[in-house]
Design an enzyme around this catalytic site. Structure first.
Site, short mmCIF file in Angstrom:
data_model
loop_
_atom_site.label_atom_id
_atom_site.label_comp_id
_atom_site.label_asym_id
_atom_site.label_seq_id
_atom_site.Cartn_x
_atom_site.Cartn_y
_atom_site.Cartn_z
N LEU A 33 24.23 63.37 31.19
CA LEU A 33 25.43 63.92 30.56
C LEU A 33 25.95 65.14 31.32
O LEU A 33 25.19 65.81 32.03
CB LEU A 33 25.12 64.33 29.11
CG LEU A 33 24.69 63.23 28.14
CD1 LEU A 33 24.41 63.83 26.76
CD2 LEU A 33 25.74 62.13 28.04
N SER A 34 27.20 65.47 31.11
CA SER A 34 27.77 66.69 31.65
C SER A 34 27.00 67.88 31.07
O SER A 34 26.78 67.94 29.85
CB SER A 34 29.25 66.78 31.27
OG SER A 34 29.78 68.00 31.71
N LYS A 38 22.18 68.31 36.28
CA LYS A 38 22.11 67.55 37.54
C LYS A 38 22.35 68.47 38.75
O LYS A 38 21.56 68.51 39.69
CB LYS A 38 23.14 66.40 37.55
CG LYS A 38 22.97 65.42 36.40
CD LYS A 38 24.04 64.33 36.44
CE LYS A 38 25.46 64.80 36.18
NZ LYS A 38 25.70 65.39 34.85
N SER A 39 23.47 69.17 38.73
CA SER A 39 23.85 70.00 39.89
C SER A 39 22.89 71.16 40.07
O SER A 39 22.50 71.48 41.21
CB SER A 39 25.28 70.53 39.73
OG SER A 39 26.16 69.48 39.48
N SER A 106 27.77 59.22 36.23
CA SER A 106 27.60 57.78 36.46
C SER A 106 27.09 57.08 35.19
O SER A 106 25.92 56.66 35.14
CB SER A 106 26.68 57.50 37.65
OG SER A 106 25.54 58.32 37.72
P1 ADP Z 1 25.65 68.89 35.31
O1 ADP Z 1 25.67 68.95 36.82
O2 ADP Z 1 24.65 67.91 34.80
O3 ADP Z 1 26.99 68.73 34.68
P2 ADP Z 1 25.13 71.71 35.53
O4 ADP Z 1 23.96 71.78 36.47
O5 ADP Z 1 26.49 71.97 36.09
O6 ADP Z 1 25.09 70.28 34.79
O7 ADP Z 1 24.92 72.68 34.31
C1 ADP Z 1 23.70 72.81 33.63
C2 ADP Z 1 23.63 74.21 32.99
O8 ADP Z 1 22.44 74.29 32.20
C3 ADP Z 1 23.57 75.31 34.02
O9 ADP Z 1 24.31 76.40 33.53
C4 ADP Z 1 22.07 75.65 34.07
O10 ADP Z 1 21.83 76.98 34.45
C5 ADP Z 1 21.65 75.41 32.63
N1 ADP Z 1 20.24 75.04 32.40
C6 ADP Z 1 19.43 75.57 31.47
N2 ADP Z 1 18.21 75.04 31.47
C7 ADP Z 1 18.22 74.11 32.46
C8 ADP Z 1 17.23 73.20 32.95
N3 ADP Z 1 16.00 73.15 32.43
N4 ADP Z 1 17.58 72.36 33.95
C9 ADP Z 1 18.82 72.40 34.45
N5 ADP Z 1 19.80 73.23 34.04
C10 ADP Z 1 19.51 74.09 33.05
#
Ligand code: ADP
Length: 190
Positions: A33-34, A38-39, A106
């Site tokens: 999910l968003s 992931k990033s 995806s």
């Molecule tokens: P996506 O790429 O899936 O849309 P992002 O990586 O952009 O998600 O955002 C995830 C957010 O959640 C970031 O602000 C990150 O710092 C926070 N976060 C908190 N805990 C975690 C964790 N265990 N793993 C990954 N991200 C985390």
């Protein structure tokens, strides 16, 4: 497809490039999910790979939608075409001998399986599993807020489907597992 096109073979193969770099390459496909992480995980993973001398590249959903896929929206057809193009680009990077980290929601199983079919055994599906509640709490891009205000429709996990992977190579439950541990789980699959 256009007629009269023929594949032109080179004299340097992926295996030759891998030998030159001295690092076997793979494709890590992050799905979830968003806001699932992931990033965030991929960026830290890439840093660790880079420090160890791996040639790497990140393909990130939002970034690719700024350029190559800027003519695509979020209808089911456009989402499919988005992933099809990305999968083809991933294949090019893979053949170039680079370890590719792919961060795309995806949401459709079929599209991810298409990507897997292009890469084969070196395709690693990383399911970044996170509850909608947590994603919504994090809301790193403020998108869930907009969804709840009715400013975005067809948002994955809210009013558009997310098809969970059936047998991903690794599942990271990011509600519970921290970023460092997630990176280590990916490193184990190198
Ligand atoms: P996506 O790429 O899936 O849309 P992002 O990586 O952009 O998600 O955002 C995830 C957010 O959640 C970031 O602000 C990150 O710092 C926070 N976060 C908190 N805990 C975690 C964790 N265990 N793993 C990954 N991200 C985390």
């Amino acid at each position: 497809m256009a007629d009269n096109i023929t594949w032109h073979h080179g004299k340097v193969t992926r295996e030759d490039r891998v030998k030159l770099f001295g690092k076997k390459n793979k494709v890590f496909w992050f799905t979830g999910l968003s806001g699932s992480g992931k990033s965030t995980i991929a960026v830290e993973f890439e840093k660790r790979l880079h420090e160890q001398g791996h040639p790497t590249f990140i393909l990130d959903g939002d970034n690719v939608r700024h350029g190559l896929n800027k003519n695509l929206g979020f209808s089911p057809e456009d989402r499919e075409e988005n992933i099809r193009r990305v999968a083809e680009v991933v294949k090019l990077f893979y053949d170039a001998g680079v370890t590719v980290l792919v961060c795309f929601i995806s949401p459709y199983r079929n599209d991810r399986e298409y990507a897997r079919s292009l890469i084969g055994d070196d395709f690693v599906e990383v399911y970044v599993k996170c509850s909608l509640e947590t994603c919504e709490e994090r809301d790193p891009k403020g998108l869930y807020k907009k969804v709840r205000k009715g400013e975005i429709r067809g948002f994955t996990g809210v009013d558009a489907p997310y098809e969970e992977p059936t047998c991903p190579e690794v599942t990271i439950v990011s509600d519970i597992v921290g970023v460092d541990e997630s990176v280590s789980a990916c490193m184990d699959l190198l």
